[in-house]
Write a protein that holds these residues in place. Structure first.
Motif, PDB file in Angstrom:
ATOM      1  N   LEU A 188     -10.868  -4.854 -11.974  1.00 60.85           N
ATOM      2  CA  LEU A 188     -10.946  -3.721 -11.061  1.00 60.85           C
ATOM      3  C   LEU A 188     -11.194  -2.405 -11.787  1.00 60.85           C
ATOM      4  O   LEU A 188     -12.008  -1.584 -11.348  1.00 60.85           O
ATOM      5  CB  LEU A 188      -9.632  -3.635 -10.261  1.00 60.85           C
ATOM      6  CG  LEU A 188      -9.533  -2.540  -9.204  1.00 60.85           C
ATOM      7  CD1 LEU A 188     -10.508  -2.786  -8.074  1.00 60.85           C
ATOM      8  CD2 LEU A 188      -8.115  -2.467  -8.666  1.00 60.85           C
ATOM      9  N   GLN A 214       0.831  -1.206   0.000  1.00 63.48           N
ATOM     10  CA  GLN A 214       0.000   0.000   0.000  1.00 63.48           C
ATOM     11  C   GLN A 214       0.864   1.254   0.000  1.00 63.48           C
ATOM     12  O   GLN A 214       0.544   2.246  -0.674  1.00 63.48           O
ATOM     13  CB  GLN A 214      -0.933  -0.023   1.203  1.00 63.48           C
ATOM     14  CG  GLN A 214      -2.026  -1.081   1.087  1.00 63.48           C
ATOM     15  CD  GLN A 214      -2.781  -1.294   2.383  1.00 63.48           C
ATOM     16  OE1 GLN A 214      -2.623  -0.521   3.333  1.00 63.48           O
ATOM     17  NE2 GLN A 214      -3.591  -2.342   2.433  1.00 63.48           N
ATOM     18  N   ARG A 237      -5.884  -0.015  -7.549  1.00 64.10           N
ATOM     19  CA  ARG A 237      -6.996   0.392  -6.676  1.00 64.10           C
ATOM     20  C   ARG A 237      -7.004   1.902  -6.432  1.00 64.10           C
ATOM     21  O   ARG A 237      -8.039   2.453  -6.035  1.00 64.10           O
ATOM     22  CB  ARG A 237      -6.902  -0.344  -5.340  1.00 64.10           C
ATOM     23  CG  ARG A 237      -7.072  -1.856  -5.446  1.00 64.10           C
ATOM     24  CD  ARG A 237      -7.225  -2.494  -4.071  1.00 64.10           C
ATOM     25  NE  ARG A 237      -7.406  -3.925  -4.181  1.00 64.10           N
ATOM     26  CZ  ARG A 237      -6.454  -4.834  -3.950  1.00 64.10           C
ATOM     27  NH1 ARG A 237      -5.240  -4.427  -3.583  1.00 64.10           N
ATOM     28  NH2 ARG A 237      -6.699  -6.117  -4.085  1.00 64.10           N
ATOM     29  N   GLU A 286     -14.478   1.633 -14.391  1.00 54.38           N
ATOM     30  CA  GLU A 286     -14.168   2.960 -13.858  1.00 54.38           C
ATOM     31  C   GLU A 286     -14.278   4.034 -14.941  1.00 54.38           C
ATOM     32  O   GLU A 286     -13.675   3.911 -16.006  1.00 54.38           O
ATOM     33  CB  GLU A 286     -12.758   2.976 -13.260  1.00 54.38           C
ATOM     34  CG  GLU A 286     -12.599   2.130 -12.018  1.00 54.38           C
ATOM     35  CD  GLU A 286     -13.443   2.628 -10.852  1.00 54.38           C
ATOM     36  OE1 GLU A 286     -13.717   3.856 -10.798  1.00 54.38           O
ATOM     37  OE2 GLU A 286     -13.829   1.805 -10.010  1.00 54.38           O
TER      38      GLU A 286
END
Length: 267
Positions: free
Chosen positions: A142, A93, A122, A146
Motif C-alpha cells: 500500500l 476506520q 491507508r 507513495e
C-alpha cells in the motif's frame, strides 16, 4: 479416492482446489458453517467436505469443530487475515482516523500486521515526510509507491494466514530500529493485559514495543474483556489504548481503573 477428488477428466484436475477456495470464501463470509450445509451448497458428500476442511485448517484458513468449521477466532486460533479484513470495518476506520492525529511529519512510525493498522496505513499518504516500518505485506504494498513515505519492510518468514513476515529475521530487523510511534492491535484484551493466540506473533509485537519510544494499542470494543492463549503485555506497557465509540462505559472504567491511559475514537 473418489472421482470428484481424482480430477481425471480433462479440465477437472483443479476442481478440488477451486472448490476448497469457494468453501473457504463461503465460511469467511458466514463466519461459522455446519458441514452438512457445505455438502448441500457445493453438491458433494460430507466426507469430501471434511477432507476440504482438513486442508483448509492445515492452511490456517478455518478451524474445525464437531460438525462444521469456523473462521471466527478462539482463545487458541487467530482468524485468517481474509476474515479479519471483513470484520468491524467502521470501528477500524474510526480507530485509524484517531491514530492519524497522533502522526506528525518527520516521524518514524511502525505498524504491526493487524488489519486495524492497515486502515491507518491507508490514511498516511499526504502526511509525509514519514518513515514507515511494517511486516504486513498488504501495508508494504500500500505505501511502497507513495511519495513522501520512506518504507522499511521488515522481512522474515512469510506466513500466508497472516499475510505477514514473522520469525527471528523479522525480530532482528525490528531490534535494529528505534521509531517514534508504534501502532499495534491484538485479538483479545482483558482489563489488565493484551493477549494473542500465537506465540510467534506475540514475540514480534513485543520486539516492536521495545523498539518504539511510544506504543499505541488500537482495539475495537469486540476485543475487550477477552483473553487468548498467550499474554502479550500488561496494558500499562502501552502509552495509550485507543478504543472505539461503541465501547461501554463499564469497559472504559475497567481499563482506567487498572491504570491504562485510554482515548475513545468517535464513530
Amino acid at each position: 479416492m473418489t472421482a470428484e477428488e481424482s480430477g481425471t477428466e480433462p479440465g477437472e484436475r483443479n476442481r478440488p482446489a477451486r472448490r476448497r477456495a469457494e468453501v473457504a470464501e463461503y465460511i469467511l463470509h458466514h463466519g461459522s458453517v455446519p458441514a452438512a450445509e457445505l455438502a448441500e451448497v457445493f453438491g458433494v458428500s460430507v466426507m469430501t467436505v471434511h477432507r476440504d476442511l482438513d486442508e483448509l485448517e492445515r492452511q490456517g484458513v478455518v478451524r474445525k469443530f464437531r460438525g462444521g468449521a469456523s473462521a471466527q477466532p478462539s482463545s487458541v486460533f487467530e482468524s485468517n487475515v481474509a476474515y479479519r479484513m471483513r470484520t468491524a470495518q467502521a470501528e477500524k476506520q474510526a480507530l485509524a482516523a484517531y491514530a492519524r492525529t497522533l502522526v506528525e511529519p518527520g516521524m518514524a512510525v511502525m505498524l504491526d500486521d493487524s488489519t486495524t493498522t492497515l486502515a491507518l496505513a491507508r490514511l498516511l499518504p499526504g502526511l509525509g515526510p514519514l518513515t514507515v516500518a511494517t511486516n504486513f505485506l498488504e501495508a508494504i504494498k500500500l505505501v511502497s509507491s507513495e511519495e513522501g513515505i520512506r518504507l522499511l519492510a521488515l522481512g522474515g518468514e512469510y506466513h500466508h494466514a497472516h499475510d505477514s513476515f514473522l520469525g527471528v529475521p523479522c525480530i532482528e530487523a525490528i531490534e535494529a530500529l528505534q521509531v517514534d510511534l508504534l501502532f499495534a492491535s491484538t485479538s483479545a484484551v482483558s482489563p489488565t493485559h493484551a493477549f494473542h493466540q500465537e506465540q510467534e506473533i506475540v514475540l514480534v509485537k513485543r520486539a516492536m514495543m521495545r523498539s518504539a519510544r511510544r506504543s499505541v494499542l488500537l482495539v475495537d470494543h469486540a476485543k475487550l474483556e477477552r483473553t487468548a492463549l498467550h499474554r502479550l503485555a500488561p496494558l500499562t506497557d502501552f502509552d495509550l489504548i485507543v478504543v472505539d465509540g461503541h465501547t461501554p462505559e463499564s469497559g472504559l472504567r475497567a481499563l482506567r481503573d487498572h491504570g491504562a491511559e485510554v482515548a475513545v475514537a468517535p464513530l
